[in-house]
Design a protein around this motif. Sequence first.
Motif, mmCIF file in Angstrom:
data_model
loop_
_atom_site.group_PDB
_atom_site.id
_atom_site.type_symbol
_atom_site.label_atom_id
_atom_site.label_comp_id
_atom_site.label_asym_id
_atom_site.label_seq_id
_atom_site.Cartn_x
_atom_site.Cartn_y
_atom_site.Cartn_z
ATOM 1 N N SER A 146 0.806 -1.224 0.000
ATOM 2 C CA SER A 146 0.000 0.000 0.000
ATOM 3 C C SER A 146 0.842 1.278 0.000
ATOM 4 O O SER A 146 0.288 2.371 -0.082
ATOM 5 C CB SER A 146 -0.934 0.001 1.213
ATOM 6 O OG SER A 146 -0.176 -0.065 2.397
ATOM 7 N N SER A 147 2.158 1.169 0.079
ATOM 8 C CA SER A 147 2.980 2.386 -0.011
ATOM 9 C C SER A 147 4.387 2.007 -0.451
ATOM 10 O O SER A 147 4.814 0.855 -0.273
ATOM 11 C CB SER A 147 3.054 3.093 1.353
ATOM 12 O OG SER A 147 3.812 2.311 2.254
ATOM 13 N N ALA A 148 5.097 2.989 -1.010
ATOM 14 C CA ALA A 148 6.475 2.726 -1.452
ATOM 15 C C ALA A 148 7.346 2.329 -0.264
ATOM 16 O O ALA A 148 8.208 1.457 -0.384
ATOM 17 C CB ALA A 148 7.036 3.961 -2.162
ATOM 18 N N ALA A 149 7.116 2.975 0.870
ATOM 19 C CA ALA A 149 7.933 2.663 2.049
ATOM 20 C C ALA A 149 7.766 1.197 2.456
ATOM 21 O O ALA A 149 8.712 0.541 2.902
ATOM 22 C CB ALA A 149 7.547 3.580 3.208
ATOM 23 N N GLU A 150 6.535 0.679 2.278
ATOM 24 C CA GLU A 150 6.261 -0.704 2.667
ATOM 25 C C GLU A 150 7.088 -1.695 1.845
ATOM 26 O O GLU A 150 7.391 -2.802 2.312
ATOM 27 C CB GLU A 150 4.765 -0.960 2.448
ATOM 28 C CG GLU A 150 4.112 -1.874 3.452
ATOM 29 C CD GLU A 150 2.632 -2.029 3.134
ATOM 30 O OE1 GLU A 150 1.880 -1.088 3.415
ATOM 31 O OE2 GLU A 150 2.249 -3.080 2.589
ATOM 32 N N LEU A 151 7.445 -1.311 0.620
ATOM 33 C CA LEU A 151 8.239 -2.211 -0.235
ATOM 34 C C LEU A 151 9.541 -2.617 0.440
ATOM 35 O O LEU A 151 10.027 -3.734 0.264
ATOM 36 C CB LEU A 151 8.560 -1.526 -1.571
ATOM 37 C CG LEU A 151 7.389 -1.369 -2.537
ATOM 38 C CD1 LEU A 151 7.762 -0.395 -3.645
ATOM 39 C CD2 LEU A 151 7.003 -2.725 -3.120
ATOM 40 N N LEU A 152 10.106 -1.680 1.212
ATOM 41 C CA LEU A 152 11.398 -1.954 1.861
ATOM 42 C C LEU A 152 11.286 -3.084 2.865
ATOM 43 O O LEU A 152 12.246 -3.777 3.157
ATOM 44 C CB LEU A 152 11.912 -0.684 2.557
ATOM 45 C CG LEU A 152 12.266 0.462 1.616
ATOM 46 C CD1 LEU A 152 12.379 1.771 2.372
ATOM 47 C CD2 LEU A 152 13.563 0.141 0.872
ATOM 48 N N GLU A 153 10.086 -3.264 3.394
ATOM 49 C CA GLU A 153 9.857 -4.354 4.338
ATOM 50 C C GLU A 153 9.371 -5.610 3.607
ATOM 51 O O GLU A 153 9.828 -6.719 3.868
ATOM 52 C CB GLU A 153 8.812 -3.890 5.351
ATOM 53 C CG GLU A 153 8.611 -4.800 6.525
ATOM 54 C CD GLU A 153 7.446 -4.321 7.389
ATOM 55 O OE1 GLU A 153 6.680 -5.167 7.858
ATOM 56 O OE2 GLU A 153 7.293 -3.085 7.539
ATOM 57 N N VAL A 154 8.449 -5.389 2.653
ATOM 58 C CA VAL A 154 7.755 -6.525 2.034
ATOM 59 C C VAL A 154 8.674 -7.355 1.127
ATOM 60 O O VAL A 154 8.663 -8.587 1.185
ATOM 61 C CB VAL A 154 6.518 -6.027 1.247
ATOM 62 C CG1 VAL A 154 6.013 -7.082 0.292
ATOM 63 C CG2 VAL A 154 5.415 -5.606 2.207
ATOM 64 N N LEU A 155 9.480 -6.703 0.295
ATOM 65 C CA LEU A 155 10.248 -7.488 -0.681
ATOM 66 C C LEU A 155 11.300 -8.392 -0.026
ATOM 67 O O LEU A 155 11.353 -9.591 -0.343
ATOM 68 C CB LEU A 155 10.871 -6.590 -1.741
ATOM 69 C CG LEU A 155 10.014 -6.459 -3.010
ATOM 70 C CD1 LEU A 155 10.660 -5.508 -4.004
ATOM 71 C CD2 LEU A 155 9.748 -7.795 -3.678
ATOM 72 N N PRO A 156 12.123 -7.868 0.888
ATOM 73 C CA PRO A 156 13.051 -8.803 1.560
ATOM 74 C C PRO A 156 12.306 -9.919 2.294
ATOM 75 O O PRO A 156 12.731 -11.076 2.292
ATOM 76 C CB PRO A 156 13.817 -7.917 2.547
ATOM 77 C CG PRO A 156 13.693 -6.539 1.986
ATOM 78 C CD PRO A 156 12.355 -6.475 1.317
ATOM 79 N N ARG A 157 11.178 -9.558 2.875
ATOM 80 C CA ARG A 157 10.366 -10.554 3.585
ATOM 81 C C ARG A 157 9.847 -11.617 2.608
ATOM 82 O O ARG A 157 9.789 -12.803 2.924
ATOM 83 C CB ARG A 157 9.214 -9.842 4.282
ATOM 84 C CG ARG A 157 8.331 -10.716 5.112
ATOM 85 C CD ARG A 157 8.703 -10.713 6.575
ATOM 86 N NE ARG A 157 7.793 -11.614 7.296
ATOM 87 C CZ ARG A 157 8.112 -12.864 7.601
ATOM 88 N NH1 ARG A 157 9.294 -13.353 7.313
ATOM 89 N NH2 ARG A 157 7.244 -13.634 8.233
#
Lengths: 573, 99
Positions: free
Chosen positions: A151-162
């Motif tokens: 839901s946000s660009a910032a979330e990508l930093l958490e979601v993709l490595p996860r």
Amino acid sequence: MTNLAELAQPHAREAAPHTETLSGAEIIVRLLERQGIRTVAGIPGGPILPFYDALSRSTRIHHVLARHEQGAGFMAQGMARVTGQPAVCIASSGPGATNLLTAIADAKLDSIPLVAITGQVPQALIGTDAFQEVDTYGLSLPITKHNFLVSSAAELLEVLPRAFEIAASGRPGPVLVDVPKDVQTERISITDWPAPGTRQAPSPAPQALLQAAADLINGAEKPILYLGGGVVAGGAASLAVQLAEQAELPTVMTLMALGAMPVDHRLSLRMLGMHGARSTNLALDECDLLIAVGARFDDRATGQVAQFCPGARIVHIDIDPAELHKIKTAHVGITGDTAQVLQALLPLVEARQRPAWLARIDQLESEHPFPLPEDSHDPRSHFGLIRTVAACLDDEAIIATDVGQHQMWVAQAYPLRRPRQWLTSGGLGTMGFGLPAAIGAALAEPRRTVVCFTGDGSILMNIQELVTAAQEDANVKIIVMDNASLGLVHQQQTLFYKERVYASRFQAVPDFVQVARGCGIKAVDLDKSANPCADLLQALSSHGPCLIHVSIDLAHKVWPMVPPGAANRDMIG
Amino acid sequence: MTTQTRASAVLEIDVNNHAGVMAHVVGLFSRRAYNLEGIACLPVGDGRHSRIWLKVMEDERMPQVLRQVEKLEDVQGVRLHGGDHPVFTGLAAHFRQDG
């Protein structure tokens, strides 16, 4: 533009942080680069275009343009199956995403680590039946290990490595990340990059359980080691062979585990189950201990469950706790990484020999020899072809298959000798798997020869990827075993539907040699060959994609066979 | 129709609070043709986590379903209670036929 020296030394970047302003799309590209991804397969479309725009500026990632998203998904699977590392496929929203689903479901059933990235319509349009909008999150929910709607660009930093961590950890599997277009275009400032997602260390198994398993193995008179795909996924193949040799355990493999022990090893009883050798299933019927490692008691392996290894105690080792006691209640169930558990088990298991049990198995094998047809030395017969291909290649070759009769014949007859040599759609049984998976394997390991055994039914389900093979000059050899039929369907109708053959014989068949040439790859028709062995060797030993066509007699069936629902001891054929 | 012979059970499931969690948990039951008799869910504490209460009829599939629920990435913990747990009896007043 990305500073390459900086990328090569991510820690140097972290030591001297500086702030960059990047779009969500650029962040995904950067995270994939940092993850070590060098090849992705996909097809662009509107809602994933910001990502493609960013990807076009990456000097580290090679994008393989597939011709159908399912092809892209299976190419990623091919990469993941030969390397054991998560691989990436990309699709746009709507039909792009739905076309990926079969490849994702296939990865789920075979526990293949995959990260699928899909574009989604902008968040403001979600739920409005926008153009090419589909509920990708909802559709992928039951066929992924986990999925995300970002839901946000910032979330990508958490979601993709996860996503990479989840795909690779525990029992591997596919993870889908759905990224709305406005998340891809949102720009944010970044100072610190997250560490790449990696496989979490599995927890060790309790010593008491290991000892209990060892006690059962040491006390057994007629044990059988039963290896599944988890042995390959866990990198435990050599340990499994070591265990088998140390305790002299006759060893069966599931379709997914073929090659974990060389199938011609003296302790190998090859594949068990529906199309295993009769002597193998009869040996299982007599065993007093079954040691299942990374196997899930699939119905094609067990036949009628109540009748499977009826006199055996069961040791079950699996990294997925939900697999223990799911089909068969284990006497000792061990949740753990197959390599770690076998390593810890080896010192507890006594070295011994079992001459009486091996003699009994020899007796079963001589009483029930594998039913080789008379023409099995003809390179234009089904078994003759498989054996001739094997004779032309060494163990470095990768062997992929599609799904159907040819798949079972290759599983029965090809001398698979190493883990990750064998790529086949086991759980989902997806026709169309073979060609794109073989292309993915060739992309990941370009120095190897990749053979794709396929049938005339299967190849047509993803034949458009012949063009991708030509485009990438992938070293794949596509062997079409052509009986102008859906052979396994025809076999079932013949055997179990009183020969009412319906919708399984093709009324029209393409000229596969012409089709291949039309797609830009070499082709040879062994039907018309004066010297088929020489032509086959020539086709297999020259670099680049090549299609090899052979007509197969429809009268050939996959023998022996456990009729659906029957016990494994009641094989026919 | 519920059978009188089977015992009911109440599951207490701690989850991350985001839009897809209910679908993950509930879908896991429906995919196994496992009927849910009751569902309650509210955020816990600062709202980053939620608690889902499920009322189910216990049968032989229950242990397997529980192991599958525990595997979900967004599930932090699962606790099994008896069917007489007050969470649903307290709600019963809102479910009378006359409203």
